[in-house]
Design an enzyme around this catalytic site. Structure first.
Site, PDB file in Angstrom:
ATOM      1  N   SER A   1       0.756  -1.320  -0.007  1.00 18.60           N
ATOM      2  CA  SER A   1      -0.112  -0.189   0.020  1.00 18.60           C
ATOM      3  C   SER A   1       1.072   1.281  -0.021  1.00 18.60           C
ATOM      4  O   SER A   1       1.784   1.464   0.477  1.00 18.60           O
ATOM      5  CB  SER A   1      -1.008  -0.012   1.268  1.00 18.60           C
ATOM      6  OG  SER A   1      -1.429   1.236   1.480  1.00 18.60           O
TER       7      SER A   1
ATOM      8  N   TYR B   1      -1.653  -0.875  10.495  1.00 20.18           N
ATOM      9  CA  TYR B   1      -2.014  -1.401   9.393  1.00 20.18           C
ATOM     10  C   TYR B   1      -0.842  -1.024   8.486  1.00 20.18           C
ATOM     11  O   TYR B   1      -0.255  -2.031   7.904  1.00 20.18           O
ATOM     12  CB  TYR B   1      -3.160  -0.877   9.068  1.00 20.18           C
ATOM     13  CG  TYR B   1      -3.338  -0.956   7.254  1.00 20.18           C
ATOM     14  CD1 TYR B   1      -3.427  -2.176   6.855  1.00 20.18           C
ATOM     15  CD2 TYR B   1      -3.071   0.249   6.490  1.00 20.18           C
ATOM     16  CE1 TYR B   1      -3.603  -2.372   5.577  1.00 20.18           C
ATOM     17  CE2 TYR B   1      -3.272   0.066   5.082  1.00 20.18           C
ATOM     18  CZ  TYR B   1      -3.509  -1.071   4.581  1.00 20.18           C
ATOM     19  OH  TYR B   1      -3.377  -1.367   3.358  1.00 20.18           O
TER      20      TYR B   1
ATOM     21  N   LYS C   1       2.285  -3.575   6.888  1.00 24.63           N
ATOM     22  CA  LYS C   1       2.659  -3.794   5.199  1.00 24.63           C
ATOM     23  C   LYS C   1       4.087  -3.657   5.082  1.00 24.63           C
ATOM     24  O   LYS C   1       4.763  -4.260   4.560  1.00 24.63           O
ATOM     25  CB  LYS C   1       1.769  -2.718   4.442  1.00 24.63           C
ATOM     26  CG  LYS C   1       0.347  -2.922   4.356  1.00 24.63           C
ATOM     27  CD  LYS C   1      -0.053  -4.089   3.556  1.00 24.63           C
ATOM     28  CE  LYS C   1      -1.550  -4.724   3.499  1.00 24.63           C
ATOM     29  NZ  LYS C   1      -1.806  -5.924   2.881  1.00 24.63           N
TER      30      LYS C   1
END
Ligand code: UDP
Length: 347
Positions: A128, A152, A156
């Site tokens: 992302s 989050y 990643k």
């Protein structure tokens, strides 16, 4: 007749995964879905089979479950894995960091261990643009500084680092890992059939599904998070990319990994290179749907950056891929999907 190349798609029942399954099947691959349906619905299988006109193999299971992985890899000869399974809600990740690290980091670790055991060494990872640090200058190139600001995003980033380590840790006798991290910008839109699309469970976090649910009357009005950003109209600017362009980028990356070559770890931005503001997205949606989208200006959302858009030239150069669809086409396809299925996949 030779059999089609099998690709395991984890998270294949989700928004991006389901579109990737269509793109893979249409380009002659044989995708197999692994999904635990924690944020997706079993009806997706019928929809996909309707689009593709054939049966699909769908396995219900958790990517963190070794038994599931062993059974899957023992039973099929996969050429590669596209790993999209994971959790993605930023605010929730701040409340439940352990479950995010378990799902996103632990899940990838379990998957890679199973791949190593069964000799599958080609991996696409769904990363992302949130891995980029806030201070980076736009547009974002892949070599911009990395610094995620929430669990989050950090999950990643940790996975990217783990995969980079894996790709360089070759022993001469090993088969070579070829791994790509694909940094998504803001995927929106839907398959042009209107049969599948983004179908969040509960209140949408993201802009496009929220707008679409306002337009069909499921929600009263959109809240625009901030209008005092240093952007042309004061609202946040993002690089929205049509989900079909995004998944075509995956197929291009997969072909690149599967082509001859040594070990490698590759990072590609998947974006358009153009930014659009929240108000521009609303206007495009209103044009596409012919419906008004009532909104109010609200406070900025904590953690949001003013602007974020990609420099997509590395993917253009290496993969011969670029996003082609316009913001109007993205909104037209969001609307076609939402109008046909106001309640999502269940309707
Ligand atoms: N946004 C908004 N209202 C919403 C959801 C999002 O104004 O209900 C804005 C958000 O502040 C950002 C843009 O829309 O400027 C895209 O947000 P989204 O959550 O879709 O993506 P991300 O912030 O992860 O890039």
């Amino acid at each position: 007749m030779s059999e089609a190349t099998k690709i395991l798609v984890t998270g294949g029942a989700g928004y991006i995964g389901s579109h990737l399954v269509v793109a893979l099947a249409e380009q002659g691959f044989d995708p197999v879905i692994l999904d635990d349906f924690s944020n997706s619905r079993p009806q997706i299988r019928d929809r996909l089979q309707r689009i593709l006109g054939r049966e699909l193999q769908v396995v219900a299971g958790d990517v963190n479950d070794r038994h599931t992985l062993h059974a899957l890899f023992a039973g099929s000869d996969f050429a590669a894995v596209a790993h999209l399974a994971g959790r993605k809600a930023v605010a929730e990740s701040a409340r439940q960091p352990l479950s995010y690290y378990r799902a996103n980091v632990g899940g990838t670790l379990a998957l890679c261990e199973a791949m190593a055991e069964f000799g599958v060494r080609h991996l696409l990872f769904s990363s992302s643009a949130t891995v980029y640090g806030e201070s980076a200058a736009m547009p974002l190139r892949e070599d911009a500084p990395l610094r995620a600001t929430n669990p989050y995003g950090r999950s990643k980033l940790m996975v990217e680092q783990m995969l980079a380590d894996l790709a360089v840790a070759q022993r001469p006798a090993d088969k070579l890992w070829r791994i790509a991290a694909l940094r998504y910008f803001n995927p929106v839109g839907a398959h042009p059939s209107g049969e599948i699309g983004e179908d969040p469970l509960g209140e949408p976090e993201n802009l496009a599904p929220y707008i679409a649910q306002v337009a069909v009357g499921r929600r009263q009005r959109l809240r625009v998070f901030g209008n005092q950003y240093p952007t042309a109209d004061g609202t946040g600017v993002r690089d929205y990319i049509h989900v079909m362009d995004l998944v075509e980028g995956h197929v291009a990356a997969l072909r690149y990994l599967l082509s001859e070559g040594g070990a490698g770890y590759f990072v590609w931005n998947l974006g358009t290179g153009c930014g659009a503001s929240v108000l521009e997205v609303i206007a495009a949606f209103e044009r596409a749907s012919g419906r008004p989208v009532p909104y109010v200006i609200d406070a900025p959302r904590p953690g949001d950056v003013a602007s974020c858009w990609a420099d997509p030239r590395r993917a253009q150069r290496d993969l011969g891929w670029r996003a082609r669809r316009t913001l109007d086409e993205m909104m037209r396809d969001v609307w076609r999907w939402q109008a046909a299925h106001p309640g999502g996949l269940g309707s």
